[in-house]
Design an enzyme around this catalytic site. Structure first.
Site, PDB file in Angstrom:
ATOM      1  N   LYS A  13      -5.029  36.702 -64.152  1.00  0.00           N
ATOM      2  CA  LYS A  13      -5.458  35.301 -64.269  1.00  0.00           C
ATOM      3  C   LYS A  13      -6.857  35.209 -64.904  1.00  0.00           C
ATOM      4  CE  LYS A  13      -5.917  30.934 -63.763  1.00  0.00           C
ATOM      5  NZ  LYS A  13      -5.166  29.996 -64.585  1.00  0.00           N
ATOM      6  N   CYS A  19     -11.525  25.784 -64.864  1.00  0.00           N
ATOM      7  CA  CYS A  19     -10.897  27.101 -65.056  1.00  0.00           C
ATOM      8  C   CYS A  19     -11.643  27.928 -66.090  1.00  0.00           C
ATOM      9  CB  CYS A  19      -9.443  26.924 -65.459  1.00  0.00           C
ATOM     10  SG  CYS A  19      -8.440  26.270 -64.117  1.00  0.00           S
TER      11      CYS A  19
HETATM   12  N1  LIG Z   1      -6.807  22.385 -62.204  1.00  0.00           N
HETATM   13  C1  LIG Z   1      -6.212  23.301 -62.950  1.00  0.00           C
HETATM   14  O1  LIG Z   1      -5.745  23.015 -64.038  1.00  0.00           O
HETATM   15  C2  LIG Z   1      -6.068  24.731 -62.432  1.00  0.00           C
HETATM   16  C3  LIG Z   1      -5.262  25.600 -63.164  1.00  0.00           C
HETATM   17  C4  LIG Z   1      -5.096  26.904 -62.688  1.00  0.00           C
HETATM   18  C5  LIG Z   1      -5.744  27.313 -61.533  1.00  0.00           C
HETATM   19  N2  LIG Z   1      -6.547  26.456 -60.851  1.00  0.00           N
HETATM   20  C6  LIG Z   1      -7.183  26.937 -59.631  1.00  0.00           C
HETATM   21  O2  LIG Z   1      -6.531  26.351 -58.511  1.00  0.00           O
HETATM   22  C7  LIG Z   1      -7.475  26.183 -57.443  1.00  0.00           C
HETATM   23  C8  LIG Z   1      -7.491  24.720 -57.026  1.00  0.00           C
HETATM   24  O3  LIG Z   1      -7.933  23.983 -58.136  1.00  0.00           O
HETATM   25  P1  LIG Z   1      -7.715  22.421 -58.240  1.00  0.00           P
HETATM   26  O4  LIG Z   1      -7.959  22.066 -59.656  1.00  0.00           O
HETATM   27  O5  LIG Z   1      -6.439  22.018 -57.588  1.00  0.00           O
HETATM   28  O6  LIG Z   1      -8.934  21.918 -57.325  1.00  0.00           O
HETATM   29  P2  LIG Z   1      -9.152  20.447 -56.735  1.00  0.00           P
HETATM   30  O7  LIG Z   1     -10.590  20.323 -56.457  1.00  0.00           O
HETATM   31  O8  LIG Z   1      -8.453  19.444 -57.595  1.00  0.00           O
HETATM   32  O9  LIG Z   1      -8.330  20.485 -55.362  1.00  0.00           O
HETATM   33  C9  LIG Z   1      -8.689  21.246 -54.283  1.00  0.00           C
HETATM   34  C10 LIG Z   1      -8.416  20.436 -53.029  1.00  0.00           C
HETATM   35  O10 LIG Z   1      -8.668  21.270 -51.903  1.00  0.00           O
HETATM   36  C11 LIG Z   1      -9.254  20.462 -50.891  1.00  0.00           C
HETATM   37  N3  LIG Z   1      -9.879  21.371 -49.939  1.00  0.00           N
HETATM   38  C12 LIG Z   1     -11.030  22.056 -50.035  1.00  0.00           C
HETATM   39  N4  LIG Z   1     -11.231  22.817 -48.944  1.00  0.00           N
HETATM   40  C13 LIG Z   1     -10.174  22.611 -48.135  1.00  0.00           C
HETATM   41  C14 LIG Z   1      -9.792  23.105 -46.862  1.00  0.00           C
HETATM   42  N5  LIG Z   1     -10.542  23.990 -46.212  1.00  0.00           N
HETATM   43  N6  LIG Z   1      -8.652  22.657 -46.309  1.00  0.00           N
HETATM   44  C15 LIG Z   1      -7.876  21.764 -46.963  1.00  0.00           C
HETATM   45  N7  LIG Z   1      -8.182  21.257 -48.176  1.00  0.00           N
HETATM   46  C16 LIG Z   1      -9.308  21.684 -48.755  1.00  0.00           C
HETATM   47  C17 LIG Z   1     -10.172  19.545 -51.639  1.00  0.00           C
HETATM   48  O11 LIG Z   1     -10.491  18.399 -50.883  1.00  0.00           O
HETATM   49  C18 LIG Z   1      -9.321  19.220 -52.889  1.00  0.00           C
HETATM   50  O12 LIG Z   1      -8.528  18.068 -52.702  1.00  0.00           O
HETATM   51  C19 LIG Z   1      -8.818  26.679 -57.979  1.00  0.00           C
HETATM   52  O13 LIG Z   1      -8.977  28.009 -57.633  1.00  0.00           O
HETATM   53  C20 LIG Z   1      -8.644  26.567 -59.482  1.00  0.00           C
HETATM   54  O14 LIG Z   1      -9.450  27.470 -60.174  1.00  0.00           O
HETATM   55  C21 LIG Z   1      -6.700  25.160 -61.266  1.00  0.00           C
END
Ligand SMILES: NC(=O)c1ccc[n+]([C@@H]2O[C@H](COP(=O)([O-])OP(=O)(O)OC[C@H]3O[C@@H](n4cnc5c(N)ncnc54)[C@H](O)[C@@H]3O)[C@@H](O)[C@H]2O)c1
Length: 414
Positions: free
Chosen positions: A212, A266
């Site tokens: 990744k 990302c």
């Molecule tokens: N957004 C993308 O396009 C994408 C693509 C690939 C990978 N990722 C990875 O996926 C992961 C999540 O990214 P995202 O974009 O969904 O983030 P985001 O910020 O949109 O969502 C994360 C959610 O987790 C919640 N959260 C935080 N701590 C928490 C806890 N202890 N218990 C419950 N909920 C909790 C937050 O309130 C938030 O709603 C990251 O590691 C990111 O790098 C994201």
């Protein structure tokens, strides 16, 4: 069908939870953000994404997706919480640790824990060790040691969906599933097989984490190359867009397009996890990050140079999102450019961002910034800066811009 608890209902967790529910799984989504819980609980998507609203409404109406503030006991846990970097660009795993601590007391024999958050190499083993410390009554797997007696399965399955095509890619993309042991990878596969039509490749968790990170570093390095070319072309008086177009006529050359910088959670973040792990070795990856991070300032400087020629300049920035056709402003280079212009220049700033209803916090408190529509910006601005290639901008009648100074950071005018 399984009971699945999705921890974190953001850009990754929410589409995943809705998709799992649509395939008949019984899904509990949990999030620490009350607004997210309120909206999702009412069947309302908390961000724009094609088809998400439809899938989510159905998932909530059928009762297959329920939400709550804390995790619930389940057969499978998916952790989809943020993994930003902290001071010194070191990975901040505090959200993963908090989510791990929250599910630890709920684990029962046979449970599968999947880390979907992008994470530094070693993070899935760290999650396993943390769970093991919290639950000495259960037997946990150890990396590289097949253990038929292990009672919990832990795997890393990174997400690679593209905002704007998330639901299609959630199903169609190939997945890499890295187990702490092979049995862990196979256990996680059972869940992904229920909705993924792409190939699922099994490996170990360290490799999956590394895969990744190198995917996003690959993108970052290649974008940095294009961005560096835009600076060089500018200095040498060469139209970089035309030059790249011509270079790409070579059968083995495929240079990307320059832009205003690199944003989002990302590509602008994940390469730092490799740099942090091996700073003396990841030299190209660090340089690429620095090149891309410097691009917004370069664009802002060019706009300010033009603005200095006007008495009371009105500048219009087209686009705030970190990429075309999404409403995601996180780490957006365009927000950084707009903020720098507003704070530094003696100017009026008009911002056009069709995907948001209000200015983001970085700009909201500034007196000289207003969110306007395209027509107003085109009419009132002396300088038009194209920062994001949203579809409506691409349909703009360029005749209407005659007489304006145009700074085109994304090649929209070509
Ligand atoms: N957004 C993308 O396009 C994408 C693509 C690939 C990978 N990722 C990875 O996926 C992961 C999540 O990214 P995202 O974009 O969904 O983030 P985001 O910020 O949109 O969502 C994360 C959610 O987790 C919640 N959260 C935080 N701590 C928490 C806890 N202890 N218990 C419950 N909920 C909790 C937050 O309130 C938030 O709603 C990251 O590691 C990111 O790098 C994201």
């Amino acid at each position: 069908m399984m009971q699945v608890c999705v921890v974190g209902l953001g850009y990754i967790g929410l589409p995943t939870a809705a998709m799992l529910a649509s395939r008949g799984h019984e899904v509990i989504g949990c999030d620490i953000n009350p607004r997210t819980l309120r909206m999702v609980g009412a069947g309302q998507a908390s961000f724009q994404e094609p088809d998400l609203q439809m899938l989510l409404s159905a998932a909530v109406q059928t009762g297959r997706l329920r939400v709550q503030a804390t995790p619930a006991e389940a057969e499978c846990y998916i952790l989809a919480v943020p993994t930003p970097f902290g001071p010194g660009k070191q990975p901040d795993l505090s959200f993963v640790e908090a989510a791990t601590d929250a599910i630890a007391p709920l684990l029962r024999r046979g449970a599968v824990v999947i880390l979907e958050s992008t994470a530094p190499v070693g993070a899935t083993e760290a999650v396993t060790a943390r769970l093991a410390a919290a639950r000495p009554d259960l037997r946990f797997p150890r990396h590289g040691e097949e253990d038929a007696e292990a009672e919990i399965r832990v795997a890393h399955c990174p997400e690679r969906i593209l905002p704007g095509s998330m639901l299609r890619e959630l199903v169609a993309n190939d997945r890499i599933i890295g187990g702490v042991t092979e049995a862990c990878a196979r256990a996680a596969l059972r869940l992904y097989e229920s909705f993924v039509t792409g190939q699922c490749y099994l490996t170990d968790c360290r490799t999956a984490e590394f895969v990744k990170l190198i995917e996003n570093s690959y993108r970052d390095v290649n974008i940095a190359f294009a961005n560096e070319l835009s600076l060089i072309g500018d200095r040498l008086g060469v139209d970089v867009w035309r030059a790249i177009e011509l270079a790409n006529r070579h059968p083995r050359v495929a240079i990307l397009q320059p832009g205003a910088g690199v944003g989002g959670h990302c590509i602008a973040v994940d390469p730092w996890f490799l740099v942090a792990a091996v700073p003396e070795t990841a030299r190209l990856i660090r340089a690429a990050r620095e090149v891309n991070d410097a691009k917004p300032d370069w664009v802002a400087e060019r706009i300010l140079r033009h603005a200095a020629r006007f008495r009371d300049p009105v500048v219009a920035c087209f686009g705030l999102a970190y990429k075309p056709d999404v409403d995601d402003l996180r780490e957006s280079p365009s927000v950084a450019i707009a903020e720098r212009l507003a704070r530094q220049g003696n100017l009026t700033l008009l911002v056009v961002e069709p995907h948001v209803a209000a200015l983001p916090p970085a700009l909201a408190g500034l007196d000289n910034v207003t969110l306007v529509d395209m027509a107003t910006a085109c009419r009132e601005a002396d300088i038009i800066a194209f920062l994001v290639g949203h579809k409506p901008f691409r349909r703009l009648d360029l005749q209407g811009l005659l007489g304006k100074v145009v700074v085109d950071a994304i090649g929209l005018m070509r």
